[in-house]
Design an enzyme around this catalytic site. Structure first.
Site, PDB file in Angstrom:
ATOM      1  N   SER A 178       0.794  -1.229   0.000  1.00  0.00           N
ATOM      2  CA  SER A 178       0.000   0.000   0.000  1.00  0.00           C
ATOM      3  C   SER A 178       0.825   1.277   0.000  1.00  0.00           C
ATOM      4  CB  SER A 178      -0.985  -0.010   1.166  1.00  0.00           C
ATOM      5  OG  SER A 178      -0.375  -0.480   2.336  1.00  0.00           O
ATOM      6  N   HIS A 206      -5.673  -3.932  -2.690  1.00  0.00           N
ATOM      7  CA  HIS A 206      -5.482  -2.927  -3.745  1.00  0.00           C
ATOM      8  C   HIS A 206      -5.490  -3.528  -5.145  1.00  0.00           C
ATOM      9  CE1 HIS A 206      -4.571   0.155  -0.769  1.00  0.00           C
ATOM     10  NE2 HIS A 206      -3.871  -0.770  -0.134  1.00  0.00           N
ATOM     11  N   LYS A 237     -12.592  -0.540  -1.414  1.00  0.00           N
ATOM     12  CA  LYS A 237     -11.647   0.184  -2.277  1.00  0.00           C
ATOM     13  C   LYS A 237     -12.217   0.202  -3.702  1.00  0.00           C
ATOM     14  CE  LYS A 237      -8.053  -0.082   1.038  1.00  0.00           C
ATOM     15  NZ  LYS A 237      -7.321  -0.988   1.876  1.00  0.00           N
TER      16      LYS A 237
END
Ligand SMILES: *Cc1c(COP(=O)(O)O)cnc(C)c1O
Length: 386
Positions: A178, A206, A237
Site C-alpha cells: 500500500s 489494492h 476500495k
C-alpha cells in the site's frame, strides 16, 4: 493522573509534528471534493474505479434498503445472515475462481480472522516486512511465532523456511503493497508454500477490481490457484462500498467460518450492503473501459513527471509514490500542493522506513487526463523551485 499522562502524550505528538487530524469532506467521494470551504483535486482515495459515487451503486444501495431493511439484527451464526449474503458469497467465489467465499464486515477483520483461524501457539507465521497493519496485528493476536522477512525477498524467506519449525506454517503477504504500489512475487511465494507445506494468505485489498482479467485481482493476473491459497479482497476500495471477503477451497472456508472470531462474534453487516455489492461486482466485471482509462492515467503521470532529486517508485498500479526522503521537505511539498488546491497525502515514518518520506499519489478512473496534467506540472515545478 491518567488524564495528565494522556495530555502529556498528546502534547508530545503535537511537538513532534506527529499528531494526526482528519479532513472533513462536505461532498461525496470523488477526485473533486470540498473541504472547509475549499475545492480540492484529490489524489488520496482507494476508489480506484470511481464506483463509490456511481449512480448505479447509489441506486442499488437504496434498493437494498427497501428490500432488506437497514440492519442485520444479529451475528451471522445467529439470525443476522441473509439469503443475499449467500448470493454475494457465491458471486464472489465464482468471480475469483474459488469454491467458496466468506464475507466479512471489513478487511481489517477479515485479516485478523484468517490468521487466527489458521495459526495458533506453536505455529509459525512468515510475514513480509511491509505488510499492512491488519496482518501485523492479526499475526500478534495468534500467539504464533512471527518471522518477518525483508520486503519481497523470496531467497530470504526460503532461508527462514528451511529452518526447522514446529506446527503449521503460514506465509502472509499483501498482493499490492500500500505504500509502495509494487506487487508481491506471488508465483514464487506459492512455490515456497508448496515446497514447505505452508498456507499462503494473500491480501489483495489494492488489486481486487483493478488487476487481472475482469478485475479478478492479482492472483488471477498471475494465473495462480491452489487449495493452500487464502485470498482476501476488500470491498471498500475498488468495489466502492465496504466489507471484505476471503475465498478458497470449500473446507478451508468452512473452517474459517467455524473459527474466525472476527466473523463469529460481530453483528452481520447490513444485508442492503450485500445487495449493493452485487451491483459493484457487475460494474467491476464490465469495467474494462474504466481499467483501461486508469492504466492510461498511470502511464500519463509517469511520462509527464520530470524529476531528478525525487524518486518515482517503480509501480504499475494505481498507487504511485514519490519518495522525497526528508520529512520536513515532504510535508512542505504536501502543503504547497494543497495551497494550489491539490490534495496528495504526505507519508512519513513510522508508516514508511526512515529517510523515505513520500507523497503517496493514488489515481482513480474518475480522474481525467487534465487532472493528472495539473498534478504533474505542479510537482515538476515544486521540485525545481522548492
Ligand atoms: C485497506 C486495507 C485493509 C483493510 O481493509 P478495510 O476493509 O479498510 O478494513 C487490509 N489490507 C490492506 C493491504 C489494505 O490496504
Amino acid at each position: 493522573m491518567l488524564l495528565d499522562r494522556i495530555r502529556a502524550d498528546l502534547a508530545d505528538l503535537e511537538a513532534r509534528s506527529l499528531k494526526r487530524a482528519r479532513s472533513s469532506l462536505d461532498t461525496p467521494c470523488s477526485p473533486h471534493v470540498r473541504v472547509a470551504g475549499r475545492d480540492l483535486l484529490a489524489f488520496c482515495s482507494n476508489d480506484y474505479l470511481g464506483l463509490a459515487s456511481h449512480p448505479a451503486l447509489r441506486a442499488a444501495l437504496q434498493e437494498g434498503v427497501e428490500r432488506w431493511g437497514a440492519g442485520s439484527g444479529a451475528s451471522h451464526l445467529v439470525s443476522g445472515h441473509y439469503a443475499v449474503h449467500d448470493q454475494l458469497e457465491a458471486r464472489l467465489a465464482a468471480f475469483v475462481g474459488c469454491e467458496r467465499a466468506l464475507y466479512f464486515s471489513t478487511g481489517y477483520m477479515a485479516n485478523l480472522g484468517v490468521l487466527q483461524a489458521f495459526a495458533g501457539r506453536g505455529d509459525t507465521i512468515y510475514s513480509d516486512r511491509l505488510n499492512h497493519a491488519s496482518l501485523i496485528d492479526g499475526a500478534l493476536l495468534t500467539r504464533a511465532t512471527v518471522q518477518r522477512y525483508p520486503h519481497a525477498d523470496v531467497a530470504a524467506l526460503e532461508r527462514l523456511l528451511a529452518k526447522p519449525a514446529s506446527g503449521q506454517r503460514l506465509i502472509v503477504t499483501d498482493a499490492v503493497f500500500s505504500m509502495d504500489g509494487d506487487i508481491a512475487p506471488l508465483t514464487q511465494l506459492l512455490e515456497l508454500a508448496e515446497g514447505f507445506d505452508a498456507w499462503l494468505v494473500v491480501d489483495d485489498a489494492h488489486g481486487f477490481g483493478v488487476l487481472g482479467p475482469g478485475g479478478r485481482g492479482a492472483l488471477a493476473e498471475a494465473g495462480l490457484a491452489s487449495w493452500r491459497l487464502l485470498q482476501m479482497g476488500t470491498l471498500g476500495k475498488a468495489a466502492g462500498l465496504s466489507g471484505a471477503f476471503v475465498a478458497g477451497q470449500s473446507e478451508v472456508i468452512e473452517w474459517l467460518l467455524q473459527r474466525a472470531r472476527t466473523y463469529v462474534f460481530t453483528t452481520g453487516s447490513p444485508p442492503a450492503l450485500a445487495h449493493a455489492l452485487l451491483t459493484s461486482l457487475d460494474l467491476i466485471e464490465r469495467g474494462d473501459t474504466l481499467r483501461a482509462h486508469l492504466a492510461a492515467l498511470i502511464d500519463a503521470l509517469r511520462s509527464r513527471l520530470e524529476l531528478s532529486r525525487w524518486q518515482v517508485l517503480p509501480s504499475r498500479t494505481a498507487i504511485q509514490p514519490i519518495v522525497i526522503g526528508d520529512n520536513a521537505e515532504t510535508l512542505a511539498v504536501g502543503r504547497a500542493l494543497r495551497e494550489e488546491g491539490l490534495w496528495v497525502p504526505a507519508i512519513r515514518p513510522p508508516t514508511v522506513p526512515p529517510g523515505t518520506a513520500r507523497l503517496r499519489i493514488s489515481l482513480s478512473a474518475a480522474h481525467s487526463f487534465d487532472d493528472v496534467e495539473r498534478l504533474a506540472t505542479a510537482l515538476n515545478r515544486l521540485e525545481a523551485r522548492p
